[in-house]
Scaffold this active site. Structure first.
Site, PDB file in Angstrom:
ATOM      1  CE  LYS A 190      -3.801   2.099   2.566  1.00 28.89           C
ATOM      2  NZ  LYS A 190      -4.732   1.963   3.922  1.00 28.89           N
ATOM      3  CB  SER A 224      -8.292   3.900   2.896  1.00 30.72           C
ATOM      4  OG  SER A 224      -7.443   3.372   3.901  1.00 30.72           O
ATOM      5  CB  SER A 243      -8.694   0.955   5.753  1.00 25.65           C
ATOM      6  OG  SER A 243      -9.163   2.131   5.598  1.00 25.65           O
TER       7      SER A 243
HETATM    8  N1  GLN Z   1     -13.394   4.341   6.423  1.00 25.82           N
HETATM    9  C1  GLN Z   1     -12.647   4.778   7.776  1.00 25.82           C
HETATM   10  C2  GLN Z   1     -12.210   6.259   7.530  1.00 25.82           C
HETATM   11  O1  GLN Z   1     -12.736   7.037   6.547  1.00 25.82           O
HETATM   12  C3  GLN Z   1     -11.617   4.072   8.149  1.00 25.82           C
HETATM   13  C4  GLN Z   1     -10.228   4.530   7.171  1.00 25.82           C
HETATM   14  C5  GLN Z   1      -9.077   3.485   7.584  1.00 25.82           C
HETATM   15  O2  GLN Z   1      -9.343   2.282   8.163  1.00 25.82           O
HETATM   16  N2  GLN Z   1      -7.964   3.775   7.064  1.00 25.82           N
HETATM   17  O3  GLN Z   1     -11.520   6.837   8.367  1.00 25.82           O
END
Ligand code: GLN
Length: 453
Positions: free
Chosen positions: A59, A134, A158
């Site tokens: 990532k 994400s 995410s």
């Molecule tokens: N969807 C969550 C957010 O927008 C989690 C994102 C994540 O785990 N990086 O913060």
């Protein structure tokens, strides 16, 4: 076949297919082939480590020495780190081959991958739909067989949510299991790296490489590391499964609900028992998360000031103009929204009402889990409220996007490990079963995922 051949195979697939998915931000073809060549030599000299010569992807939140690390943001579009994250170093040491860096929501803020400066990622099951976020790039790349596995991070879902929407397996480890050194910080008390792969067996191999004690991350714990692959075949006889009644309420797609219920039922045939439990504060997880995560992000992202590294605006009039314009031009909308919310929540007059309150709720959420683990070994439910939704359907309304995280954020607030396992389809789109276990039980999660698959 050799690692060079295998690596070339994946590079060819990325070149042919990724224009349709946009799952990679950077493909490091030349470096990958060099790493593969070196791995082939190591193998010829008797290196039998399971990851030696195996292609994978990182990532774009993990710093990679000499390779652009953008975190999905214009702010870091020109950032080439001079060092590797500990996670990257762990894979390099074992001789794994990095194909490149996967796309993600900007600074990992999002659930759809649409906030990336490099454009949205498309779900390989239906390219008109989101892959989740994400870590949508990592999940889509694995689902489309552009890489056997990828690293990812999970601050509020995410890893698990994109794994669910893309029909692959994603493991979020216990907070402190995987080093955060060199992993660009979003919300430091919630962020945790973990693997996305096609199944539990591959996740176990990835997890073995990712888990390490690292003095360079003060929140990384020196806790014994299990042999994840060795645990995969353990019978599930006697496993006690808890199913929170709060997980099957309003907002859950009914076809997803019945797919999840059928999956849980299947564990009974493997000797597990199922019990309804309660996590009374679960509905407070999203509100608490969306105070704590932005608060921590507002502090972490203050380092992007146009001076030290990253984007700098053209012709600043003075220092204040440099700060203001570099940040206004370098950050996207969702990131700015979170910085504003976080700064507000931490400000003197509002700290007690928001941040302090959210921290108290966090403790209650953790206590709910601890009470549940007195009675059961693991907790099962859906990872996401629905299957993958249409691109563009949620990104105009931040609050409804935040509500998508209803099943995943509590795990991070408590620091617990969780996994999303593919468990069926609704209208041709994958559904993920989420399993949460007690601290340090990554091995148990991988074991039951393997038995299920
Ligand atoms: N969807 C969550 C957010 O927008 C989690 C994102 C994540 O785990 N990086 O913060």
């Amino acid at each position: 076949f050799s690692s060079v051949e295998l690596t070339q195979h994946y590079l060819d697939r990325i070149q042919q297919l990724d224009p349709a998915y946009n799952s990679f931000i950077t493909v490091t073809a030349e470096e990958a082939l060099n790493q593969a060549k070196a791995a082939d030599e190591r193998i010829a000299q008797g290196d039998d480590s399971v990851l030696c010569g195996i292609p994978m992807a990182h990532k774009d939140i993990f710093c990679t020495d000499g390779v652009k690390t953008s975190c999905g943001s214009k702010m870091l579009d020109n950032f080439v780190p001079p060092y590797n994250a500990t996670v990257v170093e762990n894979f390099n040491r074992l001789g794994a081959v990095s194909l490149g860096k996967t796309n993600m929501d900007e600074f990992a803020m999002g659930s759809t991958n649409e906030s990336s400066f490099y454009g949205a990622v498309k779900n390989p099951w239906d390219t008109s739909r989101v892959p989740g976020g994400s870590s949508g790039g990592s999940a889509a790349a694995v689902a489309a067989l552009l890489t056997p596995a990828a690293t990812a991070t999970d601050t509020g879902g995410s890893i698990r949510q994109p794994a669910s929407l893309c029909g692959v397996t994603g493991l979020k480890p216990t907070y402190g299991r995987v080093s955060r050194w060199g992993m660009i910080a979003f919300a430091s008390s919630l962020d945790q790296g973990g693997p996305i792969a096609r199944n539990a067996e591959d996740c176990a191999i990835m997890m073995q490489a990712m888990a390490s004690f690292d003095k360079k991350d003060s929140t990384c714990m020196d806790h014994p590391i299990e042999d994840y692959s060795a645990l995969l075949d353990k019978p599930l006889e006697g496993l006690r499964i808890g199913v929170p009644k709060e997980y099957f309420g309003e907002g859950l797609n009914s076809d997803v609900a019945s797919t999840i219920q059928a999956a849980i039922k299947q564990f009974e045939t493997m000797g597990a028992t199922i019990k309804e439990i309660t996590l009374p504060h679960n509905s407070l997880a999203v509100p608490a998360y969306y105070v704590i995560a932005p608060a921590e992000c507002s502090a972490n992202l203050s380092r992007f000031d146009g001076v030290r590294y990253g984007y700098r605006c053209e012709n600043p009039a003075d220092l204040m103009d440099l700060y203001k314009r570099s940040r206004s031009e370098g950050f996207g909308e969702e990131v700015k929204r979170r910085i504003l919310v976080g700064t507000y929540a931490l400000s003197a007059g509002y700290y007690d009402a928001y941040y302090s309150k959210a921290q108290k709720v966090r403790r209650l959420i953790k206590q709910d889990f601890m009470n549940a683990f007195e009675e059961v070994d693991v907790i099962m439910g859906p990872t996401a409220t629905s299957t993958a939704f249409e691109l563009g359907s949620l990104n105009t309304d931040p609050v409804s996007m935040y509500l998508e995280d209803i099943y995943t954020t509590a795990t991070n607030l408590a620091g617990l490990p969780g996994i999303s396992i593919p468990c069926g389809f609704v209208n041709g789109l994958p559904v993920g079963l989420q399993v949460t276990a007690n601290y340090w039980r990554e091995g148990q999660l991988l074991n039951l995922a393997h038995q299920y698959q």
